[in-house]
Design a protein around this motif. Sequence first.
Motif, PDB file in Angstrom:
ATOM      1  N   THR A  29     -12.213   5.969  31.191  1.00  0.00           N
ATOM      2  CA  THR A  29     -10.974   5.688  31.919  1.00  0.00           C
ATOM      3  C   THR A  29     -11.008   4.294  32.530  1.00  0.00           C
ATOM      4  O   THR A  29     -10.011   3.567  32.510  1.00  0.00           O
ATOM      5  CB  THR A  29     -10.755   6.743  33.023  1.00  0.00           C
ATOM      6  OG1 THR A  29     -10.622   8.037  32.405  1.00  0.00           O
ATOM      7  CG2 THR A  29      -9.512   6.439  33.830  1.00  0.00           C
ATOM      8  N   SER A  35      -7.884   8.123  23.625  1.00  0.00           N
ATOM      9  CA  SER A  35      -8.170   9.219  22.698  1.00  0.00           C
ATOM     10  C   SER A  35      -9.649   9.585  22.659  1.00  0.00           C
ATOM     11  O   SER A  35     -10.024  10.576  22.036  1.00  0.00           O
ATOM     12  CB  SER A  35      -7.694   8.867  21.280  1.00  0.00           C
ATOM     13  OG  SER A  35      -8.470   7.815  20.729  1.00  0.00           O
ATOM     14  N   GLY A  37     -13.449   9.424  25.266  1.00  0.00           N
ATOM     15  CA  GLY A  37     -13.927   9.258  26.632  1.00  0.00           C
ATOM     16  C   GLY A  37     -15.402   8.932  26.672  1.00  0.00           C
ATOM     17  O   GLY A  37     -16.125   9.125  25.688  1.00  0.00           O
ATOM     18  N   GLU A  58     -13.566  19.406  20.018  1.00  0.00           N
ATOM     19  CA  GLU A  58     -14.059  18.038  20.115  1.00  0.00           C
ATOM     20  C   GLU A  58     -15.544  17.926  19.760  1.00  0.00           C
ATOM     21  O   GLU A  58     -16.341  18.790  20.107  1.00  0.00           O
ATOM     22  CB  GLU A  58     -13.834  17.518  21.539  1.00  0.00           C
ATOM     23  CG  GLU A  58     -12.378  17.520  21.957  1.00  0.00           C
ATOM     24  CD  GLU A  58     -12.193  17.247  23.431  1.00  0.00           C
ATOM     25  OE1 GLU A  58     -11.058  16.953  23.824  1.00  0.00           O
ATOM     26  OE2 GLU A  58     -13.185  17.328  24.193  1.00  0.00           O
ATOM     27  N   ARG A 112     -10.887  13.119  23.074  1.00  0.00           N
ATOM     28  CA  ARG A 112      -9.896  13.706  23.982  1.00  0.00           C
ATOM     29  C   ARG A 112      -8.783  14.301  23.126  1.00  0.00           C
ATOM     30  O   ARG A 112      -7.857  13.612  22.726  1.00  0.00           O
ATOM     31  CB  ARG A 112      -9.328  12.650  24.922  1.00  0.00           C
ATOM     32  CG  ARG A 112     -10.311  12.135  25.967  1.00  0.00           C
ATOM     33  CD  ARG A 112      -9.711  11.003  26.766  1.00  0.00           C
ATOM     34  NE  ARG A 112     -10.604  10.529  27.820  1.00  0.00           N
ATOM     35  CZ  ARG A 112     -10.456   9.359  28.439  1.00  0.00           C
ATOM     36  NH1 ARG A 112      -9.471   8.550  28.093  1.00  0.00           N
ATOM     37  NH2 ARG A 112     -11.300   8.995  29.391  1.00  0.00           N
TER      38      ARG A 112
END
Length: 306
Positions: A29, A35, A37, A58, A112
Amino acid sequence: MEHLAQWDEVEPVRRDAGHLAGSWRDLGTAAGTWSVGLQRIQVDPGKWATPAHAELVEEEIFYVVSGSGLSWMDGHVYEIGAGDCLVYLAAEEAHTHRAGPHGLELLAFGMRSYHAGTSLPRAGMVRLDPAWVDASADSRHPWEREVAAGEPEVGVAEDRPRNIVNVADVEPLEVRGGLDVDLGRSGGSERTGLCQVILEPGKSGAPHHCHSAEEEIFVVLEGGGTVYLGDEEAPVRPGHVLGRPPGTGVAHSLRASEEGMTYLAYGTREVNDIAYYPRSNKVNFRGIKLIGRIERLDYWDGEPPE
């Protein structure tokens, strides 16, 4: 510079419950990714990073920055240490990590996905963000229920499976500017990749480029150099994180200083991805393995020109 963060400047979040304890920094972030992390997890000595879990959609890749400990997978344990890469495919074994006597520092790379689910077998729950699915009337947070289940049993460490590899054991590939160690593929990753790139002093990595569909994250581990983003440039050192969302049209590249530079390169694998190299006007249609040079370029906002 936009999308460039330094991990020591990202505010940590403390997570502490029973046998689970550590500090988390949301580097993805901070670097502007959307899309994918990236978390920097510093696990307290003798403590566990997370409840045992398996992502249902994921794929996750972990890299051990420092320290030592154990990888726990469906009740089996394996010793891990600095330079190890751990690949956890979606809907496969439940996993978590325990730090050794000097702590454990992990980089957790992941996708993500919309409507992703996480199975927590020891807590007896499935997370379907933002809700928790539970067959019982127990309304406690999953971390509380994991603590109530007790610390996972740890027996004798076994021989490591294929999904745990160390950077020293993977044959490097000679590439432009240095060496490329493909940790992700060596560990069996399918939808994402992680490479360690070792640039020689004064050399550049991949040519200045941008992607249409693949998102990338770069983490500087050793040495230093310069990151180029469009027409901008900025110095980088260990702990710098560069996020490159897809579809921006802004090219990026990295160049080592006279001390050289080692960094991790993480990204998604999209069959429809197109890479553009503005300095040579080349376009790489990656899904069909076709590269061509553009003779004329037209840029537009909104509707394409006639």
